[in-house]
Write a protein that holds these residues in place. Structure first.
Motif, PDB file in Angstrom:
ATOM      1  N   TYR A 190       4.262  -5.348   3.904  1.00  0.00           N
ATOM      2  CA  TYR A 190       4.761  -4.113   3.300  1.00  0.00           C
ATOM      3  C   TYR A 190       6.196  -3.875   3.785  1.00  0.00           C
ATOM      4  CZ  TYR A 190       0.358  -2.139   1.390  1.00  0.00           C
ATOM      5  OH  TYR A 190      -0.774  -1.867   0.657  1.00  0.00           O
TER       6      TYR A 190
ATOM      7  N   LEU B 236       2.478   2.071  -2.612  1.00  0.00           N
ATOM      8  CA  LEU B 236       2.275   3.434  -3.106  1.00  0.00           C
ATOM      9  C   LEU B 236       1.842   3.413  -4.569  1.00  0.00           C
ATOM     10  CD1 LEU B 236       5.389   5.109  -1.399  1.00  0.00           C
ATOM     11  CD2 LEU B 236       2.982   5.324  -0.700  1.00  0.00           C
TER      12      LEU B 236
ATOM     13  N   LYS C 201       8.912  -1.553   5.129  1.00  0.00           N
ATOM     14  CA  LYS C 201       8.831  -0.315   5.891  1.00  0.00           C
ATOM     15  C   LYS C 201      10.095   0.526   5.696  1.00  0.00           C
ATOM     16  CE  LYS C 201       4.843  -1.043   7.911  1.00  0.00           C
ATOM     17  NZ  LYS C 201       3.738  -0.087   7.929  1.00  0.00           N
ATOM     18  N   PRO C 202       9.986   1.856   5.703  1.00  0.00           N
ATOM     19  CA  PRO C 202       8.762   2.615   5.920  1.00  0.00           C
ATOM     20  C   PRO C 202       7.951   2.892   4.649  1.00  0.00           C
ATOM     21  CG  PRO C 202      10.650   4.097   5.908  1.00  0.00           C
ATOM     22  CD  PRO C 202      11.189   2.719   5.694  1.00  0.00           C
TER      23      PRO C 202
ATOM     24  N   ASP D  80       6.706   1.144   1.186  1.00  0.00           N
ATOM     25  CA  ASP D  80       6.582   0.063   0.223  1.00  0.00           C
ATOM     26  C   ASP D  80       6.118   0.637  -1.113  1.00  0.00           C
ATOM     27  OD1 ASP D  80       5.863  -3.318   0.374  1.00  0.00           O
ATOM     28  OD2 ASP D  80       5.335  -2.092  -1.362  1.00  0.00           O
TER      29      ASP D  80
ATOM     30  N   ASP E 298      -9.192   7.264   2.955  1.00  0.00           N
ATOM     31  CA  ASP E 298      -8.070   6.802   3.782  1.00  0.00           C
ATOM     32  C   ASP E 298      -8.281   5.338   4.147  1.00  0.00           C
ATOM     33  OD1 ASP E 298      -5.817   8.073   5.970  1.00  0.00           O
ATOM     34  OD2 ASP E 298      -6.837   6.232   6.582  1.00  0.00           O
ATOM     35  N   GLY E 299      -7.251   4.542   4.024  1.00  0.00           N
ATOM     36  CA  GLY E 299      -7.353   3.116   4.308  1.00  0.00           C
ATOM     37  C   GLY E 299      -7.724   2.840   5.757  1.00  0.00           C
ATOM     38  N   LYS E 300      -8.609   1.862   5.943  1.00  0.00           N
ATOM     39  CA  LYS E 300      -9.008   1.502   7.304  1.00  0.00           C
ATOM     40  C   LYS E 300      -7.970   0.572   7.925  1.00  0.00           C
ATOM     41  CE  LYS E 300     -12.510  -0.753  10.089  1.00  0.00           C
ATOM     42  NZ  LYS E 300     -13.772  -1.499  10.126  1.00  0.00           N
ATOM     43  N   ALA E 301      -7.431   0.995   9.059  1.00  0.00           N
ATOM     44  CA  ALA E 301      -6.467   0.173   9.816  1.00  0.00           C
ATOM     45  C   ALA E 301      -5.333  -0.327   8.915  1.00  0.00           C
ATOM     46  CB  ALA E 301      -7.186  -0.989  10.502  1.00  0.00           C
ATOM     47  N   PHE E 302      -4.719   0.565   8.158  1.00  0.00           N
ATOM     48  CA  PHE E 302      -3.630   0.152   7.271  1.00  0.00           C
ATOM     49  C   PHE E 302      -2.319  -0.089   8.013  1.00  0.00           C
ATOM     50  CE2 PHE E 302      -3.953   0.153   2.481  1.00  0.00           C
ATOM     51  CZ  PHE E 302      -5.246  -0.324   2.499  1.00  0.00           C
ATOM     52  N   HIS E 303      -2.253   0.363   9.240  1.00  0.00           N
ATOM     53  CA  HIS E 303      -1.107  -0.010  10.057  1.00  0.00           C
ATOM     54  C   HIS E 303      -1.051  -1.539  10.117  1.00  0.00           C
ATOM     55  CE1 HIS E 303       2.023   0.619  12.994  1.00  0.00           C
ATOM     56  NE2 HIS E 303       1.471  -0.349  13.711  1.00  0.00           N
TER      57      HIS E 303
ATOM     58  N   ASP F 117      -1.671   5.864   3.041  1.00  0.00           N
ATOM     59  CA  ASP F 117      -2.889   5.142   2.650  1.00  0.00           C
ATOM     60  C   ASP F 117      -4.032   6.097   2.337  1.00  0.00           C
ATOM     61  OD1 ASP F 117      -3.410   6.067   5.217  1.00  0.00           O
ATOM     62  OD2 ASP F 117      -4.514   4.270   5.827  1.00  0.00           O
TER      63      ASP F 117
ATOM     64  N   SER G 276      -0.873  -3.218   6.410  1.00  0.00           N
ATOM     65  CA  SER G 276       0.459  -3.212   5.806  1.00  0.00           C
ATOM     66  C   SER G 276       1.360  -4.258   6.464  1.00  0.00           C
ATOM     67  CB  SER G 276       1.079  -1.815   5.890  1.00  0.00           C
ATOM     68  OG  SER G 276       1.177  -1.375   7.227  1.00  0.00           O
TER      69      SER G 276
HETATM   70  P1  ATP Z   1      -7.219   4.492  10.383  1.00  0.00           P
HETATM   71  O1  ATP Z   1      -8.184   3.404  10.125  1.00  0.00           O
HETATM   72  O2  ATP Z   1      -7.597   5.375  11.522  1.00  0.00           O
HETATM   73  O3  ATP Z   1      -6.857   5.304   9.177  1.00  0.00           O
HETATM   74  P2  ATP Z   1      -4.550   3.419  10.014  1.00  0.00           P
HETATM   75  O4  ATP Z   1      -3.841   2.272  10.676  1.00  0.00           O
HETATM   76  O5  ATP Z   1      -4.863   3.257   8.576  1.00  0.00           O
HETATM   77  O6  ATP Z   1      -5.851   3.737  10.885  1.00  0.00           O
HETATM   78  P3  ATP Z   1      -3.183   5.856   9.277  1.00  0.00           P
HETATM   79  O7  ATP Z   1      -2.917   7.058  10.097  1.00  0.00           O
HETATM   80  O8  ATP Z   1      -4.117   6.038   8.117  1.00  0.00           O
HETATM   81  O9  ATP Z   1      -3.676   4.719  10.270  1.00  0.00           O
HETATM   82  O10 ATP Z   1      -1.790   5.344   8.775  1.00  0.00           O
HETATM   83  C1  ATP Z   1      -1.641   4.448   7.736  1.00  0.00           C
HETATM   84  C2  ATP Z   1      -0.515   3.468   8.048  1.00  0.00           C
HETATM   85  O11 ATP Z   1      -0.406   2.514   6.993  1.00  0.00           O
HETATM   86  C3  ATP Z   1       0.866   4.110   8.122  1.00  0.00           C
HETATM   87  O12 ATP Z   1       1.167   4.542   9.407  1.00  0.00           O
HETATM   88  C4  ATP Z   1       1.766   2.963   7.718  1.00  0.00           C
HETATM   89  O13 ATP Z   1       2.064   2.160   8.844  1.00  0.00           O
HETATM   90  C5  ATP Z   1       0.916   2.114   6.798  1.00  0.00           C
HETATM   91  N1  ATP Z   1       1.230   2.267   5.366  1.00  0.00           N
HETATM   92  C6  ATP Z   1       0.407   2.794   4.415  1.00  0.00           C
HETATM   93  N2  ATP Z   1       0.994   2.774   3.218  1.00  0.00           N
HETATM   94  C7  ATP Z   1       2.224   2.248   3.391  1.00  0.00           C
HETATM   95  C8  ATP Z   1       3.326   1.970   2.496  1.00  0.00           C
HETATM   96  N3  ATP Z   1       3.251   2.233   1.178  1.00  0.00           N
HETATM   97  N4  ATP Z   1       4.452   1.415   3.010  1.00  0.00           N
HETATM   98  C9  ATP Z   1       4.513   1.128   4.333  1.00  0.00           C
HETATM   99  N5  ATP Z   1       3.521   1.364   5.220  1.00  0.00           N
HETATM  100  C10 ATP Z   1       2.375   1.912   4.758  1.00  0.00           C
END
Ligand code: ATP
Ligand code: ATP
Ligand code: MG
Ligand code: MG
Ligand code: MG
Ligand code: MG
Length: 267
Positions: free
Chosen positions: A45, A54, A47-48, A50, A32-37, A79, A40
Motif C-alpha cells: 500500500y 480506499l 502510505k499514508p 493508498d 474493521d480489517g484484521k491486522a491491516f497495518h 480499514d 497494507s
Molecule cells: P486490528 O486488527 O486491531 O484492527 P490493524 O492493524 O488493522 O489492527 P487499525 O487500527 O484497524 O489496525 O489500522 C488499520 C491500518 O491499516 C492503518 O493504521 C494503516 O496502517 C493501514 N491502512 C488501511 N487502509 C490503508 C490505506 N488505504 N492506505 C494505507 N494504509 C492503510
C-alpha cells in the motif's frame, strides 16, 4: 426437512440463544480489517493513503449497501466501514448475529473478489479478514455523534499519518525517529509542521483522505415526491429505498449534510 425436525436430536436447538436488537434503535454494523497495518505493508500500500485500498473498501461497501435495502448510510475510512440500518428495519427479525455475520462476510468476500480490479498485478497474498460488531443507538443525536466520532477519528489519524510519512519519506527519518518527533504534538503543531517544513496546507489535501467516504442510498424522485405529499394518517406504504447509491467525501459532523439529506433520518 420435516424428517430432521422430528429427530431425537432436535432438542439441541434450544441451546441456540436469540440476540434480538432493541426495536426503534438505529442499528450500526462496523467492520474493521484484521491486522491491516501488516496487510497494507505486505501488499505494498502507498502510505499514508493508498487510493486503490480506499477505493476497494468503498466498492465492497457499495456491494453491501445494495444487498441490504434497509441500510440508509455507510461511512468508511482506513480499514473500517460503518453501516447504518434504519431504526425500524426488520432485516432477519433484527437478530444481531445474523445481521452482523452476513454483513461482514459479504464485505470480506466482495473485498477479495474485487481485489484485482483495484490492485491489478499486485497479487493478493493471503485471504483478508474483517471483524464486525453491532451497536444500537436510541436517538438521532447518538447516531450523529457516532458518525461524528468516526469522522473525527479519520481526521486525527490522517493528520498524524500525513506528518509521520512526510518525515519518513521526505526527511529520511526512521519510523522510530518520526514517532518521537511527533510525540506530544497538538493538531496545531502538526499543521504548522506540514506548512513550514513541507509547504503543505493540510486543508488542501484530498477530502477523501481528510473526511473519509459517505455512501447514501438514492431515493428516486417519484418516491421522494410521494413521500412529501404523505401526511401523518396516510395509508400509503412506507418508502422503499431504491438500490442505487451515491458516494461523497464531505463533512458529516456539521448540520448542513443532514439538512441537505433530511430524508436519511426522517423516514
Ligand atoms: P486490528 O486488527 O486491531 O484492527 P490493524 O492493524 O488493522 O489492527 P487499525 O487500527 O484497524 O489496525 O489500522 C488499520 C491500518 O491499516 C492503518 O493504521 C494503516 O496502517 C493501514 N491502512 C488501511 N487502509 C490503508 C490505506 N488505504 N492506505 C494505507 N494504509 C492503510
Ligand atoms: P439461508 O440463507 O436461510 O441459509 P439457504 O438457501 O442457504 O438459505 P440452507 O438451509 O442453508 O438454505 O440450505 C443450503 C442449500 O444449499 C441446500 O438446501 C442445497 O440446496 C444447497 N447446497 C449446499 N451445499 C450444496 C452442495 N454441496 N451440493 C448441492 N447443493 C448444495
Ligand atoms: Mg482496530
Ligand atoms: Mg484494523
Ligand atoms: Mg481500523
Ligand atoms: Mg444457508
Amino acid at each position: 426437512t420435516a424428517a430432521m425436525a422430528k429427530s431425537k436430536f432436535e432438542y439441541v436447538r434450544q441451546f441456540e440463544v436469540d440476540n434480538p436488537c432493541l426495536p426503534n434503535c438505529w442499528l450500526v454494523v462496523r467492520i474493521d480489517g484484521k491486522a491491516f497495518h501488516k496487510f497494507s505493508e505486505k501488499h505494498n500500500y502507498i502510505k499514508p493513503n493508498d487510493e486503490r485500498g480506499l477505493g476497494l473498501m468503498t466498492c465492497a461497501a457499495q456491494r453491501v449497501v445494495n444487498e441490504f435495502n434497509e441500510i440508509v448510510l455507510a461511512y468508511g475510512q482506513s480499514d473500517e466501514y460503518s453501516f447504518v440500518f434504519h431504526k425500524n428495519c426488520q432485516v432477519y427479525n433484527r437478530r444481531a448475529s445474523k445481521i452482523m455475520t452476513n454483513v461482514v462476510s459479504l464485505f470480506s468476500s466482495s473485498f477479495t473478489m474485487y481485489w484485482p480490479r483495484y490492485f491489478n498485478t499486485q497479487e493478493l497474498l493471503y485471504p483478508p479478514s474483517f471483524d464486525g460488531r453491532v451497536v444500537l443507538y436510541p436517538t438521532d443525536e447518538n447516531l450523529r455523534d457516532y458518525l461524528s466520532w468516526r469522522q473525527a477519528d479519520c481526521h486525527i489519524n490522517n493528520l498524524y499519518n500525513t506528518c509521520f510519512w512526510k518525515l519518513v519519506q521526505e526527511k529520511g527519518l526512521t519510523p522510530a525517529q518520526s514517532q518521537e518527533r511527533l510525540k506530544g504534538t497538538l493538531s496545531s503543531d502538526k499543521n504548522e509542521l506540514l506548512f513550514s517544513e513541507f509547504k503543505t496546507n493540510y486543508n488542501n489535501l484530498p477530502e477523501l483522505y481528510r473526511k473519509g467516504t459517505v455512501i447514501i442510498r438514492l431515493q428516486d424522485s417519484k418516491i421522494l415526491a410521494q413521500n412529501n405529499r404523505e401526511d401523518e394518517n396516510s395509508k400509503t406504504p412506507p418508502v422503499k429505498w431504491k438500490s442505487s447509491s451515491m458516494v461523497f467525501h464531505t463533512d458529516i459532523i456539521g448540520k448542513s449534510f443532514w439538512e441537505e439529506h433530511h430524508y436519511i433520518l426522517n423516514k
